[in-house]
Design a protein around this motif. Structure first.
Motif, PDB file in Angstrom:
ATOM      1  N   VAL A 272      22.985 -22.878  47.011  1.00 30.80           N
ATOM      2  CA  VAL A 272      22.764 -21.597  46.345  1.00 30.80           C
ATOM      3  C   VAL A 272      21.770 -21.798  45.215  1.00 30.80           C
ATOM      4  O   VAL A 272      21.468 -22.924  44.807  1.00 30.80           O
ATOM      5  CB  VAL A 272      24.078 -20.977  45.802  1.00 30.80           C
ATOM      6  N   CYS A 274      19.531 -19.272  41.844  1.00 29.89           N
ATOM      7  CA  CYS A 274      19.330 -17.979  41.202  1.00 29.89           C
ATOM      8  C   CYS A 274      17.925 -17.905  40.639  1.00 29.89           C
ATOM      9  O   CYS A 274      17.273 -18.923  40.384  1.00 29.89           O
ATOM     10  CB  CYS A 274      20.370 -17.728  40.108  1.00 29.89           C
ATOM     11  N   LEU A 280      18.739 -12.195  40.372  1.00 30.32           N
ATOM     12  CA  LEU A 280      19.015 -12.457  41.785  1.00 30.32           C
ATOM     13  C   LEU A 280      19.760 -13.772  41.951  1.00 30.32           C
ATOM     14  O   LEU A 280      19.384 -14.794  41.380  1.00 30.32           O
ATOM     15  CB  LEU A 280      17.694 -12.531  42.557  1.00 30.32           C
ATOM     16  N   TYR A 282      21.216 -16.207  45.226  1.00 34.20           N
ATOM     17  CA  TYR A 282      20.984 -16.285  46.674  1.00 34.20           C
ATOM     18  C   TYR A 282      21.544 -17.578  47.255  1.00 34.20           C
ATOM     19  O   TYR A 282      21.824 -18.544  46.538  1.00 34.20           O
ATOM     20  CB  TYR A 282      19.483 -16.176  46.978  1.00 34.20           C
ATOM     21  N   GLY A 301      21.063 -12.798  49.594  1.00 33.49           N
ATOM     22  CA  GLY A 301      21.191 -12.722  48.148  1.00 33.49           C
ATOM     23  C   GLY A 301      21.762 -11.409  47.666  1.00 33.49           C
ATOM     24  O   GLY A 301      21.852 -10.427  48.399  1.00 33.49           O
ATOM     25  N   LYS A 303      21.450  -8.818  44.142  1.00 31.49           N
ATOM     26  CA  LYS A 303      20.612  -8.512  42.985  1.00 31.49           C
ATOM     27  C   LYS A 303      21.228  -7.408  42.144  1.00 31.49           C
ATOM     28  O   LYS A 303      21.625  -6.365  42.666  1.00 31.49           O
ATOM     29  CB  LYS A 303      19.219  -8.063  43.428  1.00 31.49           C
ATOM     30  N   LYS A 453      12.791 -12.853  48.236  1.00 34.39           N
ATOM     31  CA  LYS A 453      12.294 -12.406  46.933  1.00 34.39           C
ATOM     32  C   LYS A 453      11.315 -11.245  47.087  1.00 34.39           C
ATOM     33  O   LYS A 453      11.221 -10.383  46.201  1.00 34.39           O
ATOM     34  CB  LYS A 453      11.664 -13.576  46.189  1.00 34.39           C
ATOM     35  N   ASN A 456      13.499  -8.400  47.512  1.00 31.38           N
ATOM     36  CA  ASN A 456      14.058  -8.129  46.194  1.00 31.38           C
ATOM     37  C   ASN A 456      13.156  -7.169  45.420  1.00 31.38           C
ATOM     38  O   ASN A 456      13.621  -6.220  44.785  1.00 31.38           O
ATOM     39  CB  ASN A 456      14.209  -9.447  45.435  1.00 31.38           C
TER      40      ASN A 456
END
Length: 531
Positions: A272, A274, A280, A282, A301, A303, A453, A456
């Motif tokens: 994992v 962040c 976020l 993930y 992930g 957010k 991302k 995101n």
């Protein structure tokens, strides 16, 4: 997909049924035999998952990983997830919500202060889609193994019985403030599918089954929605949590946390991380190949799109229920905790049903410290931090998994936001995006993080523009002819009804100006890379 089991013991006053999975890795849920939980499925786009009316999510009824991605693949990236809250009531630390056990029952808190009967037929997860009468329901038919008649009947029933009076959102077509199923459209305006339910923690024995804390008298209203008409968010679902303090007490030093047990394919080889700049957290595969997905392993992930609202300075701008509030701000992700299993690291799973080793440890985690109440140190820069593994595994910079400490394994993660205060009668609104990316040819585990991302950013854009719910932009595709030449491409589209609708419309005070066409170097795009 994975089924997990966790064994623990403490005294129960009531009779419970223990649901056991295929191994002894992880806690499973205990539930009263006389209370029936209800679930429905979110499955309108590239995600298929389970939503329960007691705060539980992403686990299937048989105790297996339930967040399927891509939809129809029978491959899963999340085992279970839920929302957790914690705070101080008259100086005593209390924690509630949902992880491997649920401290909630379905139903609202009534005006007389009592809980709605959780076995009432109307206490359920409602699900609607605006085009259910005419749409092709093949995705739901395949995903739910039900007939078209069953699915369409339930859509109609939930449409007609949509609990707007209890807080469920709807598009008020006649602007009279009252939901009328003959005129109004239930659900998040513009969404392709919306699910809604309400739950509460009034049953103290149920509340204690989580981490040993009694009821805080919280009502939780949950909206889950997504889109199939916007391809750019086809791998995202959105969740809105409304927390209402229906006690007579003030909640001080309060935190909310998005908890999850992500199992990216095989549960035993995950990492994992962040990104503190994106709020976020993930999960991704710890090896280049996964036993379920093979070499093209996705990432998943969560957010924080909108954290709790707190008083700010005069320049701050906050948002609450879509309204801009000057002088306030929404808190971002304030800490990220990587939970490990069987390492005695100070970051092991809190004990279910145990106040000292459950509530107190979880509240420490929510503050961004370890289970013993100590600050923890970034092993790379040697500084105190509240964020586990915030480095970049792609560029190999900072503190990320695979450089120090622990082998790939079964991880959990906790995204926290706080502190804030809730007075008696106060309401807080938290919005979270759950995102999946990759899992298809040419996209390896690191490319999946890049794509995650990028998604995101798209989720953030949707939030910034209020999910486009005020705009009535036609979603029909343009009729485009494409001619590919050497180092150039010719695109031609013609005037038809769809084009006229798009180009002649006016929305939110703006009229059509033109089209912008982007060229991306590959599918793992970010807008900054586009020409």
């Amino acid at each position: 997909m994975n089924s997990k089991t966790f064994l623990y013991s403490f005294l129960f006053i009531f009779s419970y049924t223990l649901i056991i999975g295929s191994n002894d890795e992880t806690p499973k849920k205990l539930k009263k035999t006389n209370i029936k939980e209800h679930y429905s499925k979110f499955n309108i786009n590239n995600i298929s998952t389970f939503i329960y009316n007691d705060g539980n999510a992403d686990i299937d009824p048989n105790g297996n990983s339930g967040f399927i991605y891509p939809s129809g693949s029978n491959k899963a990236v999340v085992f279970s997830s839920g929302l957790v809250w914690g705070g101080k009531v008259n100086g005593k630390i209390l924690v509630g919500g949902s992880t491997y056990s649920q401290g909630l029952y379905g139903g609202k808190i009534l005006e007389n202060g009592k809980a709605e009967d959780p076995n009432d037929e109307k206490v359920r997860v409602y699900r609607v889609r605006p085009d259910y009468k005419t749409s092709d329901l093949k995705n739901e038919i395949l995903d739910e193994n039900k007939s078209e008649e069953e699915i369409r009947f339930q859509y109609e029933k939930d449409w007609n019985e949509w609990p707007a009076i209890d807080g469920a959102p709807f598009n008020d077509e006649d602007n009279d403030g009252i939901y009328n199923p003959e005129i109004d459209i239930p659900g998040i305006p513009g969404a392709s599918q919306t699910l809604w339910y309400v739950a509460n923690d009034l049953d103290s024995d149920k509340a204690k089954s989580l981490y040993g804390s009694p009821s805080m008298r919280i009502e939780l209203q949950v909206t889950v929605w997504g889109y199939s008409n916007f391809e750019v968010v086809n791998n995202i679902l959105f969740k809105k949590y409304i927390l209402i303090n229906k006690s007579k007490n003030k909640f001080a030093e309060m935190y909310v946390s998005q908890w999850s047990d992500p199992d990216v394919g095989d549960a035993g080889d995950d990492f994992v991380g962040c990104d503190t700049t994106l709020s976020l957290g993930y999960a991704y595969n710890g090896d280049s190949e996964d036993g379920v997905y093979g070499e093209f392993v996705p990432a998943v992930g969560f957010k924080f799109l909108q954290g709790p609202l707190v008083k700010g300075n005069s320049n701050d701008i906050g948002k609450f229920k879509g309204i801009i509030i000057n002088g306030y701000k929404n808190l971002p992700m304030s800490s990220f905790i990587r939970l490990l299993k069987n390492y005695n690291s100070g970051f092991d799973d809190p004990n279910l049903g145990d106040y000292e080793l459950g509530t107190l440890q979880m509240y420490y985690f929510q503050q961004g410290i370890d289970a013993f109440g100590n600050n923890f140190i970034d092993p790379v820069n040697k500084n105190i931090t509240k964020f586990s593994v915030p480095g970049d595994p792609i560029t190999k910079s900072g503190w990320y998994e695979d450089i120090i400490e622990y082998f790939p394994g079964d991880r959990r993660m906790l995204l926290n936001s706080g502190p804030f205060t809730m007075d008696s009668g106060d309401t807080q609104e938290v919005i979270i995006a759950e995102i999946a990316a990759g899992g298809e040819p040419t996209i390896d585990r690191f490319e999946a993080i890049k794509l995650l991302k990028a998604y995101n950013g798209l989720a953030q854009e949707f939030y910034n523009y209020d999910f486009y719910q005020s705009a009535n932009v036609p979603q029909d595709q343009l009729s485009i002819n494409k001619i590919e030449l050497d180092r150039e491409i010719i695109l031609t589209w013609y005037e038809d009804e769809n084009t006229k609708n798009i180009e002649s419309g006016e929305n939110l005070g703006y009229s059509f100006q033109g089209y912008t066409i982007y060229q991306f170097p590959n599918r793992n795009f970010s807008k900054s890379e586009a020409i």
